[in-house]
Write an enzyme that holds these catalytic residues in place. Structure first.
Site, PDB file in Angstrom:
ATOM      1  N   GLN A   1      -6.837   5.745  -5.000  1.00  0.00           N
ATOM      2  CA  GLN A   1      -6.657   7.183  -5.184  1.00  0.00           C
ATOM      3  C   GLN A   1      -8.000   7.822  -5.523  1.00  0.00           C
ATOM      4  O   GLN A   1      -8.235   8.328  -6.624  1.00  0.00           O
ATOM      5  CB  GLN A   1      -5.611   7.438  -6.276  1.00  0.00           C
ATOM      6  CG  GLN A   1      -4.197   7.077  -5.871  1.00  0.00           C
ATOM      7  CD  GLN A   1      -3.693   7.895  -4.699  1.00  0.00           C
ATOM      8  OE1 GLN A   1      -3.844   9.120  -4.678  1.00  0.00           O
ATOM      9  NE2 GLN A   1      -3.119   7.231  -3.696  1.00  0.00           N
TER      10      GLN A   1
ATOM     11  N   THR B   1      -2.558   1.194  -4.679  1.00  0.00           N
ATOM     12  CA  THR B   1      -3.053   2.308  -3.886  1.00  0.00           C
ATOM     13  C   THR B   1      -4.400   2.810  -4.400  1.00  0.00           C
ATOM     14  O   THR B   1      -4.577   3.021  -5.606  1.00  0.00           O
ATOM     15  CB  THR B   1      -2.026   3.471  -3.870  1.00  0.00           C
ATOM     16  OG1 THR B   1      -2.571   4.594  -3.174  1.00  0.00           O
ATOM     17  CG2 THR B   1      -1.618   3.893  -5.267  1.00  0.00           C
TER      18      THR B   1
ATOM     19  N   ARG C   1     -10.633  -1.378  -6.711  1.00  0.00           N
ATOM     20  CA  ARG C   1     -10.540  -0.594  -5.484  1.00  0.00           C
ATOM     21  C   ARG C   1     -10.521  -1.519  -4.286  1.00  0.00           C
ATOM     22  O   ARG C   1     -11.428  -2.338  -4.085  1.00  0.00           O
ATOM     23  CB  ARG C   1     -11.722   0.385  -5.396  1.00  0.00           C
ATOM     24  CG  ARG C   1     -11.717   1.194  -4.100  1.00  0.00           C
ATOM     25  CD  ARG C   1     -12.804   2.271  -4.082  1.00  0.00           C
ATOM     26  NE  ARG C   1     -12.883   2.857  -2.753  1.00  0.00           N
ATOM     27  CZ  ARG C   1     -12.054   3.781  -2.265  1.00  0.00           C
ATOM     28  NH1 ARG C   1     -11.076   4.232  -3.022  1.00  0.00           N
ATOM     29  NH2 ARG C   1     -12.177   4.254  -1.049  1.00  0.00           N
ATOM     30  N   LYS C   2      -9.480  -1.412  -3.466  1.00  0.00           N
ATOM     31  CA  LYS C   2      -9.427  -2.215  -2.248  1.00  0.00           C
ATOM     32  C   LYS C   2     -10.609  -1.866  -1.352  1.00  0.00           C
ATOM     33  O   LYS C   2     -10.973  -0.686  -1.269  1.00  0.00           O
ATOM     34  CB  LYS C   2      -8.097  -1.966  -1.511  1.00  0.00           C
ATOM     35  CG  LYS C   2      -6.864  -2.437  -2.269  1.00  0.00           C
ATOM     36  CD  LYS C   2      -5.563  -2.101  -1.543  1.00  0.00           C
ATOM     37  CE  LYS C   2      -5.278  -0.615  -1.534  1.00  0.00           C
ATOM     38  NZ  LYS C   2      -3.982  -0.271  -0.919  1.00  0.00           N
TER      39      LYS C   2
ATOM     40  N   TYR D   1      -4.935  12.541   0.765  1.00  0.00           N
ATOM     41  CA  TYR D   1      -4.959  12.860  -0.665  1.00  0.00           C
ATOM     42  C   TYR D   1      -3.647  13.486  -1.148  1.00  0.00           C
ATOM     43  O   TYR D   1      -3.613  14.563  -1.734  1.00  0.00           O
ATOM     44  CB  TYR D   1      -6.141  13.785  -0.990  1.00  0.00           C
ATOM     45  CG  TYR D   1      -7.471  13.201  -0.584  1.00  0.00           C
ATOM     46  CD1 TYR D   1      -7.994  12.099  -1.246  1.00  0.00           C
ATOM     47  CD2 TYR D   1      -8.197  13.750   0.484  1.00  0.00           C
ATOM     48  CE1 TYR D   1      -9.219  11.539  -0.862  1.00  0.00           C
ATOM     49  CE2 TYR D   1      -9.410  13.204   0.875  1.00  0.00           C
ATOM     50  CZ  TYR D   1      -9.909  12.097   0.202  1.00  0.00           C
ATOM     51  OH  TYR D   1     -11.127  11.554   0.581  1.00  0.00           O
TER      52      TYR D   1
ATOM     53  N   CYS E   1      -6.110   2.943  -8.223  1.00  0.00           N
ATOM     54  CA  CYS E   1      -7.518   2.946  -8.612  1.00  0.00           C
ATOM     55  C   CYS E   1      -8.077   4.342  -8.377  1.00  0.00           C
ATOM     56  O   CYS E   1      -8.126   4.811  -7.233  1.00  0.00           O
ATOM     57  CB  CYS E   1      -8.323   1.924  -7.816  1.00  0.00           C
ATOM     58  SG  CYS E   1     -10.080   1.942  -8.253  1.00  0.00           S
TER      59      CYS E   1
ATOM     60  N   ASP F   1       0.876  -1.168   0.000  1.00  0.00           N
ATOM     61  CA  ASP F   1       0.000   0.000   0.000  1.00  0.00           C
ATOM     62  C   ASP F   1       0.919   1.224   0.000  1.00  0.00           C
ATOM     63  O   ASP F   1       2.092   1.135   0.394  1.00  0.00           O
ATOM     64  CB  ASP F   1      -0.905  -0.019   1.229  1.00  0.00           C
ATOM     65  CG  ASP F   1      -1.771   1.222   1.331  1.00  0.00           C
ATOM     66  OD1 ASP F   1      -2.375   1.606   0.319  1.00  0.00           O
ATOM     67  OD2 ASP F   1      -1.814   1.815   2.432  1.00  0.00           O
ATOM     68  N   ARG F   2       0.399   2.366  -0.440  1.00  0.00           N
ATOM     69  CA  ARG F   2       1.268   3.549  -0.518  1.00  0.00           C
ATOM     70  C   ARG F   2       1.118   4.453   0.700  1.00  0.00           C
ATOM     71  O   ARG F   2       1.984   4.516   1.561  1.00  0.00           O
ATOM     72  CB  ARG F   2       0.958   4.337  -1.808  1.00  0.00           C
ATOM     73  CG  ARG F   2       2.046   5.331  -2.198  1.00  0.00           C
ATOM     74  CD  ARG F   2       1.581   6.281  -3.286  1.00  0.00           C
ATOM     75  NE  ARG F   2       0.714   7.326  -2.754  1.00  0.00           N
ATOM     76  CZ  ARG F   2       0.145   8.282  -3.495  1.00  0.00           C
ATOM     77  NH1 ARG F   2       0.306   8.278  -4.827  1.00  0.00           N
ATOM     78  NH2 ARG F   2      -0.608   9.212  -2.939  1.00  0.00           N
ATOM     79  N   ASP F   3      -0.013   5.158   0.791  1.00  0.00           N
ATOM     80  CA  ASP F   3      -0.211   6.134   1.863  1.00  0.00           C
ATOM     81  C   ASP F   3      -0.367   5.430   3.206  1.00  0.00           C
ATOM     82  O   ASP F   3      -1.248   4.583   3.380  1.00  0.00           O
ATOM     83  CB  ASP F   3      -1.441   6.997   1.573  1.00  0.00           C
ATOM     84  CG  ASP F   3      -1.346   7.717   0.228  1.00  0.00           C
ATOM     85  OD1 ASP F   3      -0.222   8.081  -0.163  1.00  0.00           O
ATOM     86  OD2 ASP F   3      -2.388   7.894  -0.432  1.00  0.00           O
TER      87      ASP F   3
END
Length: 378
Positions: A260, A258, A315-316, A227, A297, A216-218
């Site tokens: 988005q 990730t 989308r997760k 965001y 996504c 995962d990114r953030d």
């Protein structure tokens, strides 16, 4: 037939070499030094893009040796470049070699642990190459893997042509202490003899199948500030880039998956995400790390932007980003894992059939190394 164009697994061997370079996503140009039947190479590759890299061809009109090929292409070379043999593949982290290479001279990748008498050996003192030993019974030490970080100044010092890098240039560099090397382990195949050509055809595809870490990114690679899309506001998690490098060095794919939804909500656009990921890739490369693919996504069912206001299986907690990567890369899912900071990441992992590890903060490198160590013992 040019040797790199021989088919391995129903495609030119050179296709595999180029794909391996392209997945690093840091090279802007791939220059092919072509001699024998160069027109076959040109017809297949000139003007082709692989990832962010444009492919060009330097065509020799007469054989000048491996050093002469560089002389012929000198006006196309950057001041520092990566040079690879076209008839061998070595599966290790290329960016680690680049990060270690000193300015000036040549820094070569060496393959440790090679058995048999086919290859000559390299005498290494720390990271300085002192001598080359001819092939022979009982020879030990690492072998030249045919991958080098080269300063263009070396090309200017090449003398009479034709000339060989291995026979003429490298011994002179070694004599003056300007040749360095680092030994790595990893899958190595040279298709220079019929037996190994046949072996590559049998085993190469499966040998390049790797487990993956899906990050995962953030909240995992960077602080979740809400965001995020601007590079100057991104704050790395402690040990994040080093964690990615640990995954690279372990021989795993490294992916980012990730959500988005800021795109669907109108806070930023897709090109902002692409630009941020390119910046992150360049920052990771500074420490010898890379992401094989960034997946995002942009959709959300409550979005305000037409075209993105929708549910998506990417989308997760849905597993779509993972399953799409499985279609594009030879991933060993039995040994793969997701690292995330939210329950939706763990649900996506479960839906995709891979292990999920919840990162609650701290040093990401330490967290990842512990998981890699546990996976290697399983």
């Amino acid at each position: 037939m040019p040797k790199p164009m021989l088919e391995i697994g129903s495609r030119p061997f050179l296709d595999t070499l180029i794909d391996e370079l392209a997945r690093y996503d840091v090279f802007d140009e791939i220059l092919l030094l072509a001699g024998h039947k160069a027109e076959l190479v040109e017809a297949h590759y000139v003007g082709v893009m692989r990832g962010r890299a444009r492919i060009a061809v330097s065509r020799e009109t007469q054989p000048l040796g491996t050093a002469g090929a560089l002389i012929h292409a000198r006006d196309l070379l950057h001041n520092r470049f990566l040079l690879l043999n076209g008839d061998s593949l070595f599966d290790f982290n290329l960016l680690d070699l680049i990060s270690l290479a000193r300015t000036g001279g040549v820094h070569m990748a060496l393959r440790a642990g090679v058995e048999g008498d086919r290859y000559g050996r390299v005498v290494l003192e720390a990271d300085v190459v002192r001598e080359f030993l001819a092939p022979g019974i009982g020879a030990t030490g690492p072998v030249n893997a045919g991958i080098y970080v080269v300063d263009k100044s070396v090309v200017s010092d090449i003398g009479k042509l034709p000339a060989s890098l291995e026979q003429d240039v490298f011994p002179k560099l070694a004599a003056c202490g300007a040749l360095h090397g680092t030994a790595y382990r990893g899958y190595f195949i040279d298709i220079g003899i019929p037996e190994d050509l046949a072996r590559a055809d049998r085993e190469l595809h499966e040998r390049l199948r790797r487990p993956a870490v899906f990050f995962d990114r953030d909240g995992v690679l960077n602080r979740d500030s809400g965001y995020a899309y601007e590079a100057d506001k991104l704050e790395w998690i402690e040990g994040a880039r080093e964690a990615v490098k640990a995954v690279n060095d372990a021989g795993y794919f490294a992916f980012v998956i990730t959500n988005q939804s800021g795109i669907a909500r109108g806070y930023y656009e897709e090109h902002h995400v692409v630009a941020l990921h390119r910046w992150m890739a360049d920052q990771m490369a500074l420490v010898g790390a890379h992401i094989d693919a960034f997946e995002y996504c942009p959709d959300h069912p409550e979005g305000t932007i037409a075209g993105y206001c929708r549910a998506s299986d990417r989308r997760k907690p849905a597993p779509g980003m993972i399953t799409d990567l499985v279609k594009r890369f030879p991933i060993d899912m039995t040994r793969s894992m997701v690292i995330g900071d939210k329950p939706s990441d763990m649900e996506a992992a479960q839906a995709a059939g891979v292990a999920g590890h919840l990162f609650a903060g701290g040093n990401l490198e330490a967290f990842v190394r512990e998981r890699l160590s546990s996976a290697s013992k399983a």
